[in-house]
Design an enzyme around this catalytic site. Sequence first.
Site, PDB file in Angstrom:
ATOM      1  N   ILE A  34       0.885  -1.163   0.000  1.00  7.26           N
ATOM      2  CA  ILE A  34       0.000   0.000   0.000  1.00  7.26           C
ATOM      3  C   ILE A  34       0.924   1.214   0.000  1.00  7.26           C
ATOM      4  CG2 ILE A  34      -0.193  -0.113   2.534  1.00  7.26           C
ATOM      5  CD1 ILE A  34      -2.896   1.233   2.353  1.00  7.26           C
ATOM      6  N   SER A  35       0.733   2.127  -0.924  1.00  7.02           N
ATOM      7  CA  SER A  35       1.630   3.278  -1.065  1.00  7.02           C
ATOM      8  C   SER A  35       1.565   4.182   0.155  1.00  7.02           C
ATOM      9  CB  SER A  35       1.275   4.087  -2.314  1.00  7.02           C
ATOM     10  OG  SER A  35       1.484   3.331  -3.490  1.00  7.02           O
ATOM     11  N   GLN A  36       2.648   4.929   0.375  1.00  2.00           N
ATOM     12  CA  GLN A  36       2.655   5.879   1.482  1.00  2.00           C
ATOM     13  C   GLN A  36       1.576   6.936   1.239  1.00  2.00           C
ATOM     14  OE1 GLN A  36       6.687   7.505  -0.008  1.00  2.00           O
ATOM     15  NE2 GLN A  36       5.994   9.065   1.431  1.00  2.00           N
TER      16      GLN A  36
END
EC number: 2.1.1.77
Length: 244
Positions: free
Chosen positions: A87-89
């Site tokens: 999950i991207s920052q």
Amino acid sequence: MGKLLFLFITLILFEQQSLAALPTGDSEKYLRARESMVQNQLSTRDIKDKRVLTAMREVPRHLFVPDLLVFKAYTDSPLPIGEGQTISQPYIVALMTELLELTGSERVLEIGTGSGYQAAVLSQVAKEVFTIEIKEKLCTKAGKLLDSLGYTNIQARCGDGYFGWNKEAPFDAIMITAAVDHVPPPLLAQLKDGGRLVLPLGNPFSYQNLVLVTRKGDDYRVWQISGVLFVPMTGHALKDSGEK
């Protein structure tokens, strides 16, 4: 004294009503964490779109990460979600969303559902979101979670996002959330005239450039935004690049 008691009771009832409106698994603790995330990670790094900031405040990111990593949900970093995916920052999620310049009337295609978090954020700033995930376990899990949280304007399906979703095309905006060394031609074809496409472009196994592609007729223009590091886009994208 009577007025103070009335005010106190009113505040308690208001707080209870606010908490009752939160998704299952959300709480004041996480509301504060999201506010801190927005103030310290997004606003200070020049994310200005108020609708994007509101979406980041509202979507319960901690529900989209593995239970063992909930305590890290609002930190400024990507997190593993299984199946070799992440999950991207929060900053990257907000930046990519802002680059699409959504006003609320658009139909958006997302390639790489992952946990479902990015789709949830997009659903707050677009009319409809169509999202595709190639990893079947992630696809099923994300679809169930999005449904349970009441995101009714998201359609999710399992498949190879390289080929897009031709049945629902064209799209006002397209977002690719995995690294690829070329822009998939089917996605360019499914981008509406005047549309915007954002993706991490470059070596899937090294660093990439986050780029914005705009379309005007048959003219596609590309802007480099920043350096990024995403997991590779799998399926046909790797075959087409010659990687195994």
